[in-house]
Structures are given as structure tokens and as C-alpha cells.
Design a protein around this motif. Sequence first.
Motif, PDB file in Angstrom:
ATOM      1  N   GLY A 109      46.337 -20.397 -15.065  1.00 52.32           N
ATOM      2  CA  GLY A 109      45.729 -21.494 -14.254  1.00 52.32           C
ATOM      3  C   GLY A 109      45.506 -22.515 -14.927  1.00 52.32           C
ATOM      4  O   GLY A 109      45.688 -23.019 -16.095  1.00 52.32           O
ATOM      5  N   SER A 110      45.670 -24.049 -13.662  1.00 53.73           N
ATOM      6  CA  SER A 110      45.866 -25.231 -14.535  1.00 53.73           C
ATOM      7  C   SER A 110      45.161 -25.734 -13.958  1.00 53.73           C
ATOM      8  O   SER A 110      44.730 -26.413 -12.782  1.00 53.73           O
ATOM      9  N   TRP A 111      44.141 -26.555 -14.932  1.00 55.14           N
ATOM     10  CA  TRP A 111      43.932 -27.797 -14.363  1.00 55.14           C
ATOM     11  C   TRP A 111      44.322 -28.664 -13.377  1.00 55.14           C
ATOM     12  O   TRP A 111      43.943 -29.064 -12.739  1.00 55.14           O
ATOM     13  N   ASP A 112      45.644 -29.349 -13.549  1.00 58.75           N
ATOM     14  CA  ASP A 112      46.052 -29.693 -12.617  1.00 58.75           C
ATOM     15  C   ASP A 112      46.237 -29.681 -11.129  1.00 58.75           C
ATOM     16  O   ASP A 112      45.794 -30.120 -10.385  1.00 58.75           O
ATOM     17  N   ASN A 113      46.168 -27.864 -11.086  1.00 57.38           N
ATOM     18  CA  ASN A 113      46.793 -27.855  -9.683  1.00 57.38           C
ATOM     19  C   ASN A 113      45.310 -27.256  -9.576  1.00 57.38           C
ATOM     20  O   ASN A 113      44.707 -27.770  -8.139  1.00 57.38           O
ATOM     21  N   ALA A 114      44.099 -27.300  -9.628  1.00 60.17           N
ATOM     22  CA  ALA A 114      42.895 -27.023  -9.203  1.00 60.17           C
ATOM     23  C   ALA A 114      42.459 -28.785  -9.272  1.00 60.17           C
ATOM     24  O   ALA A 114      41.830 -28.826  -8.117  1.00 60.17           O
ATOM     25  N   VAL A 115      42.388 -29.818  -9.877  1.00 59.18           N
ATOM     26  CA  VAL A 115      41.867 -30.942  -9.746  1.00 59.18           C
ATOM     27  C   VAL A 115      43.018 -31.334  -8.035  1.00 59.18           C
ATOM     28  O   VAL A 115      41.767 -31.732  -7.459  1.00 59.18           O
ATOM     29  N   LYS A 116      43.934 -30.840  -8.267  1.00 63.19           N
ATOM     30  CA  LYS A 116      44.345 -31.949  -6.418  1.00 63.19           C
ATOM     31  C   LYS A 116      44.392 -30.481  -5.426  1.00 63.19           C
ATOM     32  O   LYS A 116      43.927 -31.205  -4.710  1.00 63.19           O
ATOM     33  N   ALA A 117      43.646 -29.468  -5.973  1.00 60.80           N
ATOM     34  CA  ALA A 117      43.478 -28.533  -4.724  1.00 60.80           C
ATOM     35  C   ALA A 117      41.506 -29.298  -3.865  1.00 60.80           C
ATOM     36  O   ALA A 117      41.794 -28.760  -2.920  1.00 60.80           O
ATOM     37  N   ALA A 118      41.260 -30.023  -4.821  1.00 62.06           N
ATOM     38  CA  ALA A 118      39.681 -30.416  -4.301  1.00 62.06           C
ATOM     39  C   ALA A 118      40.417 -31.661  -4.078  1.00 62.06           C
ATOM     40  O   ALA A 118      39.102 -32.422  -3.871  1.00 62.06           O
ATOM     41  N   GLY A 119      41.488 -32.719  -4.216  1.00 58.73           N
ATOM     42  CA  GLY A 119      42.057 -33.979  -4.439  1.00 58.73           C
ATOM     43  C   GLY A 119      41.527 -34.605  -4.641  1.00 58.73           C
ATOM     44  O   GLY A 119      41.077 -36.172  -4.381  1.00 58.73           O
ATOM     45  N   LEU A 120      41.292 -34.162  -6.391  1.00 57.54           N
ATOM     46  CA  LEU A 120      40.755 -35.608  -6.981  1.00 57.54           C
ATOM     47  C   LEU A 120      42.159 -35.831  -8.130  1.00 57.54           C
ATOM     48  O   LEU A 120      41.716 -36.135  -8.928  1.00 57.54           O
ATOM     49  N   ASP A 121      43.373 -35.358  -7.363  1.00 58.55           N
ATOM     50  CA  ASP A 121      44.132 -36.141  -8.417  1.00 58.55           C
ATOM     51  C   ASP A 121      43.992 -36.970  -8.123  1.00 58.55           C
ATOM     52  O   ASP A 121      43.910 -38.297  -7.552  1.00 58.55           O
ATOM     53  N   GLY A 122      45.129 -37.886  -9.138  1.00 59.25           N
ATOM     54  CA  GLY A 122      44.869 -39.396  -9.603  1.00 59.25           C
ATOM     55  C   GLY A 122      44.388 -39.935 -10.193  1.00 59.25           C
ATOM     56  O   GLY A 122      44.728 -41.464  -9.558  1.00 59.25           O
ATOM     57  N   ARG A 123      43.572 -39.368 -11.104  1.00 56.63           N
ATOM     58  CA  ARG A 123      41.983 -40.611 -11.608  1.00 56.63           C
ATOM     59  C   ARG A 123      42.118 -40.131 -12.724  1.00 56.63           C
ATOM     60  O   ARG A 123      42.404 -38.861 -13.596  1.00 56.63           O
ATOM     61  N   ASN A 124      42.300 -41.408 -13.807  1.00 56.74           N
ATOM     62  CA  ASN A 124      42.144 -41.542 -15.103  1.00 56.74           C
ATOM     63  C   ASN A 124      40.483 -40.335 -15.542  1.00 56.74           C
ATOM     64  O   ASN A 124      39.450 -41.767 -16.029  1.00 56.74           O
ATOM     65  N   GLU A 125      39.990 -39.031 -15.224  1.00 56.80           N
ATOM     66  CA  GLU A 125      38.590 -39.358 -15.720  1.00 56.80           C
ATOM     67  C   GLU A 125      38.897 -38.402 -16.531  1.00 56.80           C
ATOM     68  O   GLU A 125      39.383 -37.121 -16.783  1.00 56.80           O
ATOM     69  N   TRP A 151      36.428 -25.227  -9.393  1.00 60.31           N
ATOM     70  CA  TRP A 151      36.085 -24.814  -9.895  1.00 60.31           C
ATOM     71  C   TRP A 151      36.476 -23.128  -9.373  1.00 60.31           C
ATOM     72  O   TRP A 151      36.965 -22.515 -11.082  1.00 60.31           O
ATOM     73  N   MET A 152      36.309 -23.429  -8.671  1.00 59.66           N
ATOM     74  CA  MET A 152      37.218 -21.300  -8.724  1.00 59.66           C
ATOM     75  C   MET A 152      38.105 -21.631  -8.236  1.00 59.66           C
ATOM     76  O   MET A 152      38.683 -20.147  -8.390  1.00 59.66           O
ATOM     77  N   THR A 153      38.740 -22.389  -8.098  1.00 63.39           N
ATOM     78  CA  THR A 153      40.768 -22.478  -7.955  1.00 63.39           C
ATOM     79  C   THR A 153      41.063 -22.188  -9.515  1.00 63.39           C
ATOM     80  O   THR A 153      42.162 -20.998  -9.902  1.00 63.39           O
ATOM     81  N   LEU A 154      40.222 -22.307 -10.869  1.00 63.72           N
ATOM     82  CA  LEU A 154      40.917 -23.277 -12.161  1.00 63.72           C
ATOM     83  C   LEU A 154      40.575 -22.171 -12.573  1.00 63.72           C
ATOM     84  O   LEU A 154      41.343 -20.921 -13.257  1.00 63.72           O
TER      85      LEU A 154
END
Length: 257
Positions: free
Chosen positions: A142-158, A229-232
Motif C-alpha cells: 500500500g502506498s500513501w501516494d497511490n491512495a492520495v492520487k486515487a482520491a484526487g488529492l495529489d499535488g498538494r503540500n498537505e 483511506w479504503m484504497t490504502l
Amino acid sequence: MKELTMLDYTNTTTELSLSGIDAVVISVGATEQFGPYLPMHIDSLIAELYANEYGKALNAYVLPVLPFNTSEEHAAFKGTVTVSPNILTAMLEDIILGLRRQGFKKYLLCSGHGGAYWYNAFIKHMNYKYQDIIVIYPGYNGSWDNAVKAAGLDGRNEIHGGLTGVCTAMWLCPELVKLEAMGSEIPEENNRYSDYIGWDKLTEDGNWGVFIKGQYSEEELAAKGKILWMTLIKDQCDGLKEYLEEAYVRKIGEKYN
């Protein structure tokens, strides 16, 4: 995820004894600020989510979430509770030793708080100190980056709060969320100091990220939180039971069987 039997602290001691379960899931959350408009138990809700899903994947006994953690970076914000790593890990060790005496052999430890800097060192030390049990964390799949991307939340400094935090809260506890604009863009150089200086000095309002009111509907926010969260967790649960069993066999070998 394959549905398996999971027992927790709401079951009886008889049910647990008859189940044959020898694995335990221990989860640690936190009670800490999430900016001016989000509740302080979000990390505990995340830890509970982890624990229940891991418990089903492992056929394990799931303990109640411990709601306190090492939250020094948030300690200047009123209501935050922070516990020293020595106190926290001593309590966790006592919990594991008590369960060890009852015959539990396999332990998965998870934390809903990204600032749990004691976490990996504690797991490594417990495995060194107690040769007849195994303690693992679920982070290899499981990758946090993959989960963030799946949720459409990537590219953010959060790192904490912001849109990601709002999406999480709108899925897990929407009735407690105040949908107001919060957060600010954090200078990249502040990342260098985030482990040493309180976030009251590094952020505008405790958020390491930005939430813009009206950008998404309530339903869209909650959907993004669930996907994240469920992707991760789904990725982490894939093969988790087999991994735990193999780790136990490799560590214990013939000597303790």
C-alpha cells in the motif's frame, strides 16, 4: 478483502477463548488540534478504522483505540494531549505482556497519527526483547501516494488538516465538521523545522494545508475521504495474514513450536 472472523472488546472472554484466535490488533490514535474547525479525535477515528479492517483481514482480537500519542508539535493548541514516548511505549509493552501470558503470540500495531516517531523503534525493540512473539506493522503493502492520487488529492503540500483532513472528517464524522475556509500555503522551507518547532510557529492556524469552502460538495468531500483511506487499507490488507504467519514462523522457528 476477504471477510473473516474478528472479535473485539465487546465480545465475551468465553467467545474469545473458544475462537482459537492468537493474533491481536493494537491501535493508537491521538487527541490533537486539526485547525479551528475540525474535531480533535480524527486520528483516533483513523486508528479505529485501521484496527477493524486489519482485524478482519487477520482473524484477530481487536483492542479499543488508545486515544493519546506523541503530539508535541501540536501541544500549544488548547485541548491537544501529548504523552511522552517513554510512558506510551511502557504502557504498550505492559499490554502486550499481559496478553502474551494469555497465549496471544502475534501482534499488529497501528497508529492513526503521523507524528508517532516512537513507532518503528518500539516494534523493532519488542521483537528483539521477546523472542517468542512477533510484533509487526502493516506498512509494506500500500502506498500513501497511490491512495492520495486515487482520491484526487495529489499535488498538494498537505501534512495535517487542509482539504485532505476535511475529506477524512466528512467521511468519518460529518456531524462534527464545520465547513469553513481554513489553512494556508506553508513555505517549503518550513518542512525543515516541522520536527523541532511547534506548529503554532510554523502554520497560520494549525493546518499544514488549505481548505477552500465551496470547492466540493459535502458528498464529494466524504467520497474522497472514503476512497483515500479504503484504497490504502485495502492494499495493506492484501496478503497481510499470510505475511504475519510467515513472519512468525521465520522468527520462532522450531525452538518455540
